[in-house]
Design an enzyme around this catalytic site. Structure first.
Site, PDB file in Angstrom:
ATOM      1  N   HIS A  19       0.857  -1.199   0.000  1.00 36.54           N
ATOM      2  CA  HIS A  19       0.000   0.000   0.000  1.00 36.54           C
ATOM      3  C   HIS A  19       0.884   1.237   0.000  1.00 36.54           C
ATOM      4  O   HIS A  19       1.298   1.733   1.053  1.00 36.54           O
ATOM      5  CB  HIS A  19      -0.927  -0.033   1.233  1.00 36.54           C
ATOM      6  CG  HIS A  19      -1.888   1.115   1.317  1.00 36.54           C
ATOM      7  ND1 HIS A  19      -3.004   1.087   2.145  1.00 36.54           N
ATOM      8  CD2 HIS A  19      -1.930   2.313   0.691  1.00 36.54           C
ATOM      9  CE1 HIS A  19      -3.668   2.222   2.023  1.00 36.54           C
ATOM     10  NE2 HIS A  19      -3.029   2.999   1.157  1.00 36.54           N
ATOM     11  N   HIS A  21       1.197   4.822  -2.619  1.00 32.13           N
ATOM     12  CA  HIS A  21       0.747   5.568  -3.806  1.00 32.13           C
ATOM     13  C   HIS A  21       1.981   6.212  -4.422  1.00 32.13           C
ATOM     14  O   HIS A  21       2.668   6.991  -3.736  1.00 32.13           O
ATOM     15  CB  HIS A  21      -0.257   6.650  -3.412  1.00 32.13           C
ATOM     16  CG  HIS A  21      -1.470   6.105  -2.713  1.00 32.13           C
ATOM     17  ND1 HIS A  21      -2.655   5.886  -3.371  1.00 32.13           N
ATOM     18  CD2 HIS A  21      -1.671   5.716  -1.430  1.00 32.13           C
ATOM     19  CE1 HIS A  21      -3.538   5.392  -2.512  1.00 32.13           C
ATOM     20  NE2 HIS A  21      -2.968   5.278  -1.326  1.00 32.13           N
ATOM     21  N   HIS A 199      -9.668   1.053  -0.684  1.00 32.07           N
ATOM     22  CA  HIS A 199      -9.519   1.770   0.576  1.00 32.07           C
ATOM     23  C   HIS A 199     -10.889   1.740   1.261  1.00 32.07           C
ATOM     24  O   HIS A 199     -11.906   2.096   0.644  1.00 32.07           O
ATOM     25  CB  HIS A 199      -9.137   3.227   0.322  1.00 32.07           C
ATOM     26  CG  HIS A 199      -7.695   3.446  -0.028  1.00 32.07           C
ATOM     27  ND1 HIS A 199      -7.081   2.827  -1.069  1.00 32.07           N
ATOM     28  CD2 HIS A 199      -6.744   4.243   0.568  1.00 32.07           C
ATOM     29  CE1 HIS A 199      -5.810   3.229  -1.125  1.00 32.07           C
ATOM     30  NE2 HIS A 199      -5.579   4.083  -0.146  1.00 32.07           N
ATOM     31  N   GLU A 202     -10.883   3.782   6.534  1.00 37.76           N
ATOM     32  CA  GLU A 202      -9.762   4.663   6.898  1.00 37.76           C
ATOM     33  C   GLU A 202     -10.369   5.786   7.748  1.00 37.76           C
ATOM     34  O   GLU A 202     -10.187   5.826   8.959  1.00 37.76           O
ATOM     35  CB  GLU A 202      -9.085   5.209   5.632  1.00 37.76           C
ATOM     36  CG  GLU A 202      -7.955   6.196   5.916  1.00 37.76           C
ATOM     37  CD  GLU A 202      -7.346   6.828   4.647  1.00 37.76           C
ATOM     38  OE1 GLU A 202      -7.969   6.741   3.564  1.00 37.76           O
ATOM     39  OE2 GLU A 202      -6.250   7.423   4.750  1.00 37.76           O
ATOM     40  N   ASP A 280       1.894   4.145   2.584  1.00 37.51           N
ATOM     41  CA  ASP A 280       0.826   4.983   2.013  1.00 37.51           C
ATOM     42  C   ASP A 280       1.389   6.126   1.149  1.00 37.51           C
ATOM     43  O   ASP A 280       1.498   5.979  -0.065  1.00 37.51           O
ATOM     44  CB  ASP A 280      -0.086   5.513   3.117  1.00 37.51           C
ATOM     45  CG  ASP A 280      -1.502   5.858   2.634  1.00 37.51           C
ATOM     46  OD1 ASP A 280      -1.830   5.561   1.467  1.00 37.51           O
ATOM     47  OD2 ASP A 280      -2.284   6.409   3.426  1.00 37.51           O
ATOM     48  N   ASP A 281       1.703   7.262   1.766  1.00 37.37           N
ATOM     49  CA  ASP A 281       2.237   8.430   1.039  1.00 37.37           C
ATOM     50  C   ASP A 281       3.472   8.924   1.797  1.00 37.37           C
ATOM     51  O   ASP A 281       3.437   9.953   2.478  1.00 37.37           O
ATOM     52  CB  ASP A 281       1.173   9.533   0.961  1.00 37.37           C
ATOM     53  CG  ASP A 281      -0.079   9.038   0.260  1.00 37.37           C
ATOM     54  OD1 ASP A 281      -0.053   8.898  -0.973  1.00 37.37           O
ATOM     55  OD2 ASP A 281      -1.069   8.755   0.962  1.00 37.37           O
TER      56      ASP A 281
END
Ligand code: ADE
Ligand code: ZN
Length: 340
Positions: A19, A21, A199, A202, A280-281
């Site tokens: 996961h 991005h 997703h 969250e 994630d980011d």
């Protein structure tokens, strides 16, 4: 084993990341370099001003900045450079396999051809495999703040490139955009023979997790950390062995949990959920996979067996072949045996 031995063990483990991005790996330095290269103006004076804006109070406050920064990505080489920069950092953290989200609609909406995005990302994956031996696959994510018809049009655009797309996902603003709005889209993705993820849970409620499973056929749930709000959902996830791709630093930076000690991760593990850890980011949330491991270690002091389980889950939950998974798990076992 001392706590610091356990931490070193966890940092050095071979692992998969499921996961992340790719647009969320755009570091301020690269953002400004690409802005200069492409003659694009970012709405911040310099890197320090951009970093100062990384104070988020919700998913949406982050997404607004994330989409604005993506504007510097224009050419095939930009996407290649972005991918290579991520793979270098991931490999340094012991990641040997990554399933990487990309958001084509963020780029095609600005007039960047789908093929430019995909070619650049694939160039980066090929070069990363050569340089660091890291395996990488792409998962195309649809933006849930857009309509299902717009997403179906993107899927039609992607169909000529299916061999280069490993799966499909659903991301962006969760609240008010339930999985039930994308039933036709994901039915088509499954018809094309691809695994799907979404997703869910969250910021949104546990019902979105149930919808993602029952209405979209999701094989993994991205985040899913709100499952603890509904014991029946949590029990189901554990009983069915549905993987959750949990992103601890993301959840604290976006105020899903006030602080790491309040994160639902230990409760998910205690319930028997198949948890994996992810970044994630990472450019926006304070670090890559090993920064997440450090933060979790500081908050929860997991033992070596828990770290082994998390790494093993990351391979088992991947969409790689059984042969690849077996080889990676053997590597993990060898690593742990040597550490004993
Ligand atoms: N896009 C990038 N990061 C995301 C996240 N954490 N949730 C939803 N959409 C995203
Ligand atoms: Zn995400």
């Amino acid at each position: 084993m001392t706590a610091s031995d356990v931490l070193s063990l966890a940092l050095g483990m071979p692992k998969a990341e499921l996961h992340v991005h790719i647009e969320g790996t755009l570091e301020p330095e690269l953002a400004f370099a690409l802005a200069r290269r492409n003659g694009v103006a970012l709405p911040y004076a310099d890197e320090a001003a951009l970093k100062a804006a990384y104070a988020f109070d919700s998913l949406q406050s982050f997404l607004d900045l994330y989409y604005a920064c993506a504007d510097v990505l224009r050419t095939r080489d930009d996407f290649r450079d972005l991918m290579l920069a991520y793979l270098e950092r991931a490999a340094a953290d012991g990641v040997i396999h990554a399933e990487i989200f990309f958001d084509p609609q963020t780029h095609t909406a600005r007039g960047i051809p789908f093929a430019t995005v995909l070619d650049g990302l694939d160039d980066g994956l090929a070069e990363g495999a050569r340089r660091w031996g890291i395996s990488g696959r792409l998962i195309l994510c649809f933006l849930r703040h857009l309509s299902e018809d717009e997403c179906l049009a993107t899927l039609a655009e992607a169909e000529p490139y299916l061999a280069r797309i490993h799966g499909f996902g659903l991301d962006s603003s969760e609240r008010g955009h339930p999985p039930s709005q994308f039933v036709r889209l994901f039915a088509r993705c499954r018809e094309l023979g691809k695994p799907v993820v979404a997703h869910a849970g969250e910021e949104g409620p546990p019902e979105y997790i149930t919808e993602a499973l029952d209405l979209l056929g999701a094989r993994r749930i991205d985040h899913g950390v709100r499952a603890v709000d509904d014991p029946a959902v949590l029990t189901r996830l554990a009983e069915e062995g549905i993987p959750l791709t949990v992103c601890p630093l993301s959840n604290t930076r976006l105020c899903v949990f006030k602080e790491m000690r309040e994160h639902s991760l230990p409760r998910l593990l205690a319930a028997g959920a198949k948890v994996t850890l992810n970044s994630d980011d990472p450019a926006y949330f304070g670090g890559y996979l090993n920064a997440n491991i450090r933060a979790v270690h500081e908050a929860f002091h997991f033992d070596a067996a828990t770290w082994y389980r998390l790494a093993r889950n990351s391979f088992e939950a991947s969409f790689a072949s059984d042969a690849e998974k077996t080889a990676w798990i053997a590597r993990l076992d060898t690593y742990f045996a040597a550490a004993r």
